[in-house]
Design an enzyme around this catalytic site. Structure first.
Site, mmCIF file in Angstrom:
data_model
loop_
_atom_site.group_PDB
_atom_site.id
_atom_site.type_symbol
_atom_site.label_atom_id
_atom_site.label_comp_id
_atom_site.label_asym_id
_atom_site.label_seq_id
_atom_site.Cartn_x
_atom_site.Cartn_y
_atom_site.Cartn_z
ATOM 1 N N GLY A 285 53.010 -36.415 -4.234
ATOM 2 C CA GLY A 285 54.172 -37.281 -4.128
ATOM 3 C C GLY A 285 54.633 -37.954 -5.405
ATOM 4 C CD GLU A 286 52.553 -42.347 -6.232
ATOM 5 O OE1 GLU A 286 51.510 -41.951 -5.662
ATOM 6 O OE2 GLU A 286 52.721 -43.504 -6.632
ATOM 7 C CG PHE B 19 61.376 -43.602 -3.401
ATOM 8 C CD1 PHE B 19 60.997 -42.281 -3.622
ATOM 9 C CD2 PHE B 19 62.509 -43.847 -2.648
ATOM 10 C CE1 PHE B 19 61.741 -41.232 -3.106
ATOM 11 C CE2 PHE B 19 63.254 -42.804 -2.126
ATOM 12 C CZ PHE B 19 62.870 -41.499 -2.360
ATOM 13 C CB ALA C 136 49.224 -35.020 2.177
ATOM 14 N N GLY D 196 47.075 -35.109 -4.466
ATOM 15 C CA GLY D 196 48.394 -35.697 -4.220
ATOM 16 C C GLY D 196 49.521 -34.951 -4.909
ATOM 17 N NE ARG E 125 42.957 -25.859 1.291
ATOM 18 C CZ ARG E 125 42.288 -24.713 1.156
ATOM 19 N NH1 ARG E 125 42.950 -23.578 1.115
ATOM 20 N NH2 ARG E 125 40.976 -24.704 1.051
HETATM 21 N N1 MCN Z 1 51.937 -31.954 0.037
HETATM 22 C C1 MCN Z 1 51.571 -30.632 -0.012
HETATM 23 N N2 MCN Z 1 50.352 -30.289 -0.535
HETATM 24 C C2 MCN Z 1 49.493 -31.242 -0.999
HETATM 25 C C3 MCN Z 1 49.859 -32.586 -0.940
HETATM 26 C C4 MCN Z 1 51.097 -32.923 -0.399
HETATM 27 O O1 MCN Z 1 52.326 -29.765 0.407
HETATM 28 N N3 MCN Z 1 48.351 -30.876 -1.548
HETATM 29 C C5 MCN Z 1 53.298 -32.326 0.491
HETATM 30 C C6 MCN Z 1 53.389 -32.655 1.971
HETATM 31 O O2 MCN Z 1 54.675 -32.341 2.436
HETATM 32 C C7 MCN Z 1 53.221 -34.182 1.976
HETATM 33 C C8 MCN Z 1 53.925 -34.567 0.699
HETATM 34 O O3 MCN Z 1 53.702 -33.484 -0.202
HETATM 35 O O4 MCN Z 1 53.837 -34.752 3.097
HETATM 36 C C9 MCN Z 1 53.419 -35.853 0.051
HETATM 37 O O5 MCN Z 1 52.035 -35.935 0.140
HETATM 38 P P1 MCN Z 1 51.139 -36.926 -0.740
HETATM 39 O O6 MCN Z 1 51.167 -36.502 -2.145
HETATM 40 O O7 MCN Z 1 49.836 -37.088 -0.064
HETATM 41 O O8 MCN Z 1 51.934 -38.326 -0.692
HETATM 42 P P2 MCN Z 1 52.024 -39.346 0.522
HETATM 43 O O9 MCN Z 1 52.115 -38.629 1.787
HETATM 44 O O10 MCN Z 1 50.998 -40.411 0.354
HETATM 45 O O11 MCN Z 1 53.480 -39.937 0.268
HETATM 46 C C10 MCN Z 1 53.694 -41.010 -0.602
HETATM 47 C C11 MCN Z 1 54.258 -40.562 -1.933
HETATM 48 C C12 MCN Z 1 54.536 -41.745 -2.744
HETATM 49 S S1 MCN Z 1 53.210 -42.714 -3.128
HETATM 50 C C13 MCN Z 1 55.812 -42.087 -3.100
HETATM 51 S S2 MCN Z 1 56.070 -43.463 -4.056
HETATM 52 C C14 MCN Z 1 56.925 -41.251 -2.700
HETATM 53 C C15 MCN Z 1 56.515 -39.870 -2.466
HETATM 54 O O12 MCN Z 1 55.409 -39.759 -1.716
HETATM 55 N N4 MCN Z 1 57.930 -41.746 -1.955
HETATM 56 C C16 MCN Z 1 58.785 -40.866 -1.334
HETATM 57 N N5 MCN Z 1 57.507 -39.000 -2.153
HETATM 58 C C17 MCN Z 1 58.588 -39.458 -1.458
HETATM 59 N N6 MCN Z 1 59.456 -38.585 -0.888
HETATM 60 C C18 MCN Z 1 60.464 -39.066 -0.121
HETATM 61 N N7 MCN Z 1 61.306 -38.184 0.459
HETATM 62 N N8 MCN Z 1 60.653 -40.391 0.079
HETATM 63 C C19 MCN Z 1 59.851 -41.299 -0.509
HETATM 64 O O13 MCN Z 1 60.028 -42.587 -0.290
HETATM 65 MO MO1 MOS Z 2 53.955 -44.890 -3.783
HETATM 66 S S1 MOS Z 2 54.619 -46.116 -5.278
HETATM 67 O O1 MOS Z 2 52.280 -45.393 -3.882
HETATM 68 O O2 MOS Z 2 54.556 -45.707 -2.392
#
Ligand code: MCN
Ligand code: MOS
Length: 747
Positions: A713-714, A249, A519, A711, A638
């Site tokens: 994740g956030e 996180f 991702a 993205g 996507r």
């Molecule tokens: N994904 C998807 N389709 C997309 C983009 C992503 O299905 N178009 C899914 C995939 O399963 C991918 C996941 O979402 O593995 C996250 O992708 P992405 O948005 O690219 O994020 P990151 O891989 O860079 O992960 C980091 C992000 C961040 S910045 C934080 S903060 C955070 C988050 O992810 N911390 C997490 N989610 C978390 N989830 C868990 N379980 N634990 C954390 O510490």
């Molecule tokens: Mo997320 S706060 O960019 O690890």
């Protein structure tokens, strides 16, 4: 004891359908690492164990500002099993870490007697067992010379944050003065801590001039660079592994002191050293979301069109390390307003180092803006969804270029429909459920779109299987799984024919699992790696008289299960034959992205967008607030794996509920100590606080990259807190201009 963690024990993804049924991207595959985690087979840094290893325990400062005059360690050193106590006097002198944008480390620890925050490491105790180390750490006595500390936001002079330039377009002042409606407010957000369940720590093992580090990190490639720079060893002399992480996180993005201390202690003692943080130390050693105080002035014409936004933020920082900022950064991009002024300022306080925490800055800034827009809508008697729709922009308002994609309007419209927003009575306190007040609130969300420097290697073998390697960490998001899906599609395989291994700096260097960019970055690099693989095949067959593909150009070749064929042909030239004739055991290629704009300046890279609709119920007698429903609609381009992406939005939503109602680090105003530094005292949402969350994805694949990925994740966290705050106003008629909203605010 004595299992040396080497490689992640990840199975290949399980193919749930036949290999021919591509594409795999877009399907709900479950997490390939899940069974290993459940069964305890996934090695975390805390599992790393080597013979002869010492355990380290930290002694941390009990003052916020001053200097250490003496460390009295005789009693600790006399205890059984205690090997050494390191302080600034006997810890190695280190060089400053590298100036990496968004990843710069704090100054190296234990370099002098200075104290800049309560909780700063002042000694490291090394012992044969963990218990001995912690017992001895308690017996170390430290004398200080204390100096007055700057702890409150008002104590420091605001200073610019170099990577967050002020922004200004139009004439904000003139527009403000002549506007039909105006909202001016001060908004405060509390300090939050990431506190992933997995305690963070590192095991460092030196072998001559090489050091091997098992770490809890979201960015092995950066930690390698940080350790190499500080200890003056070549990059090739540092290996960092983090195949699994018990959550990050944002807490795992930096080369924090604990890992530098483990590496330094291992160097001094000549033995492997493992330093695991305790839960209270997770509040002080690995960063947090810093406190902000923001001022906002928002004005509009009578029809709700925004005429000006002025957004200024003060962000708490440490004396020796500026905060990330980025609080007002999204404001300049969010809405089609001609006059916008933004600035972020840091305050150097005697507080712990902060870092990024999910939606860093974006969450705090968005909360203030989306509450202000709600106030504006109320003043103008315009529905708050309608007000936002009237101000959306299909171009990036800062550059004027069209967004590479945006479905924010659809997020708002579909969200309103799924929520039943049309039934809302706009008058505060007008909706009830028995004795409970019911409130409905909305907020929009935007999160920047990034691609970060990343390399991926693809290898194909004679049996038709393939391997993918990249140094990034799967922090729990599902990276292993989606990489298998993408590679399977590009190679014409099923995911269980692709061996995905990550989290080791012996693999191609990678961006962080951060910025919700991994991702997309890995997906793009993987596309390029497979393109290069096709180029390499074309080169091989060009000189291969026995190949039916001789003379084919790379773009005439198609990679399919088992081998290669001409596009449109059914004749497959098998990898086994192709490789055997070239005398190769396997064929590899690497693909790299550096985040550069390849659109020719025709568009602005869009990030994710979203809309949140929230229902709260409040018992006015006792102030009890429950979030009863959340509808979250997101445009993430996507979607690679809807099951995993939905999990991301669910987790983000829970984080948003935490920020809205619970999470609040109390820093003692006299000593700078974290007063609620345990998970019993620092409140987070429990299951009872989390309702059913309705998650939908909308929008098209993004045009900026061939993968179409944005993205996930956030963005799910952003907008949740202001939607709750706006619902609270609707329920009660009260404007609460700070986070979290506590029970006392509702009485
Ligand atoms: N994904 C998807 N389709 C997309 C983009 C992503 O299905 N178009 C899914 C995939 O399963 C991918 C996941 O979402 O593995 C996250 O992708 P992405 O948005 O690219 O994020 P990151 O891989 O860079 O992960 C980091 C992000 C961040 S910045 C934080 S903060 C955070 C988050 O992810 N911390 C997490 N989610 C978390 N989830 C868990 N379980 N634990 C954390 O510490
Ligand atoms: Mo997320 S706060 O960019 O690890």
């Amino acid at each position: 004891m004595t299992t040396y963690v080497t490689a992640p024990a990840v199975d290949r993804p399980t193919a749930t359908e036949p290999a021919t049924a591509t594409p795999w991207v877009g399907r709900d595959l479950t997490r390939v690492d899940g069974p290993h985690k459940i069964a305890g087979r996934a090695p975390y840094s805390s599992d790393a164990d080597v013979p002869g290893m010492l355990h380290a325990a930290l002694v941390t400062s009990t003052i916020a500002h001053g200097r250490v005059t003496d460390v009295r360690a005789a009693e600790a050193l006399a205890l059984a099993g205690v090997v050494d106590v390191l302080t600034w006097r006997n810890f190695p002198r280190l060089a400053p870490g590298p100036e990496v944008p968004l990843g710069w480390p704090p100054p190296p620890p234990l370099q002098d007697d200075g104290i800049g925050f309560h909780g700063q490491p002042v000694a490291v105790v090394l012992a044969e067992t963990l218990e001995q180390a912690h017992e001895a750490a308690r017996r170390v006595e430290v004398d200080y010379e204390e100096q007055p500390a700057r702890l409150a936001l008002d104590d420091a002079e605001p200073e610019p944050i170099p990577w967050v330039p002020d922004s200004s377009r139009g004439d904000t002042g003139a527009a403000w003065r002549s506007a039909a409606a105006r909202v001016e407010l001060e908004y405060r957000t509390a300090e939050n801590v990431n506190n992933p369940l997995g305690l963070m720590g590192a095991l460092a093992v030196w072998d001559g001039d090489r050091v091997d580090v098992h770490d809890s990190t979201q960015w092995p490639t950066l930690v390698r660079r940080g350790i190499a720079t500080m200890f003056g060893v070549p990059l090739a002399g540092v290996r960092v592994r983090s195949p699994f992480l018990g959550g990050g996180f944002g807490a795992g993005l930096i080369t924090w002191d604990y890992k530098v201390l483990a590496v330094g202690a291992a160097r001094v003692t000549g033995r492997p050293v493992k330093l695991m943080l305790t839960r209270p130390q997770m509040f002080t050693q690995v960063g947090h979301r810093p406190e902000t105080r923001q001022t906002l002035r928002v004005s509009a014409a009578a029809d709700g069109t925004l005429t000006s936004v002025e957004h200024r933020a003060l962000v708490a920082g440490a004396v020796e390390r500026l905060p990330l900022g980025l609080v007002t950064a999204a404001t300049a991009h969010g809405y089609a307003c001609p006059n916008v002024t933004t600035s972020d300022r840091a305050l150097r306080l005697h507080r712990r180092y902060s870092s990024a925490m999910r939606g860093p800055g974006e969450h705090e800034g968005n909360a203030a803006l989306e509450v202000a827009l709600d106030e504006l809508a109320e003043q103008l008697a315009i529905d708050p969804v309608e007000l936002r729709l009237r101000n959306l922009s299909t171009v990036d308002p800062a550059s004027g270029l069209p967004w590479s994609s945006t479905a924010l309007a659809e997020c708002l419209r579909l969200g309103a429909e799924r929520f039943g927003w049309g039934d809302r009575d706009p008058r505060p306190r007008s909706m009830r459920d028995g004795d409970l007040l019911v409130g409905w609130g909305v907020a929009a969300a935007a999160y920047g779109g990034y691609e970060l420097p990343t390399s991926v290697r693809v290898t194909v073998y004679p049996d038709g299987s393939a391997a993918v390697r990249n140094a990034a960490t799967d922090i729990g998001t599902g990276t292993y799984t989606i990489v298998g899906q993408i590679a399977a599609d590009l190679l014409g395989l099923a995911p269980d024919q692709v061996d995905v291994d990550m989290g080791d700096t012996e693999m191609p260097p990678s961006a962080q699992s951060g910025g919700s960019a991994l991702a997309g970055s890995v997906a793009h690099a993987l596309h390029r790696a497979v393109d290069r693989l096709r180029d390499t095949v074309a080169e091989l067959v060009a000189t291969d008289a026995d190949s039916a593909l001789g003379g084919a150009a790379a773009d005439e070749l198609e990679l399919v299960a088992g081998g290669v064929r001409m596009v449109g042909s059914t004749d497959i030239e098998r990898w086994s034959d192709l490789l055997a004739r070239s005398g190769l055991e396997s064929l590899s290629s690497e693909g790299t992205v550096d985040g550069s704009d390849t659109s020719g300046g025709t568009m602005a890279r869009a990030g994710a967008f979203g809309a949140r609709f929230v229902e709260v119920v409040i018992d006015p007698v006792i102030g009890r607030l429950r979030v009863r429903r959340v509808v979250s609609v997101n445009d993430c381009g996507r979607v690679l794996n809807p099951l995993l992406a939905r999990s991301q939005i669910l987790g983000g939503t829970v984080g948003g509920i935490g920020a809205a109602l619970f999470e609040d680090v109390t820093v003692d105003p006299d000593t700078g100590r974290v007063a609620n530094g345990t998970l019993a005292d620092y409140l987070v949402p429990t299951h009872a606080d989390v309702p059913d969350i309705d998650v939908t994805f909308v929008g098209d694949p993004d045009r900026f990259t061939p993968t179409g990925v944005k993205g996930v994740g956030e963005v799910g966290l952003i907008g949740v807190a202001p939607a709750i705050a706006n619902a609270v106003h609707h329920a009660t008629g009260r404007r609460i201009r700070h986070l979290p909203i506590h029970l006392e605010d509702l009485l």
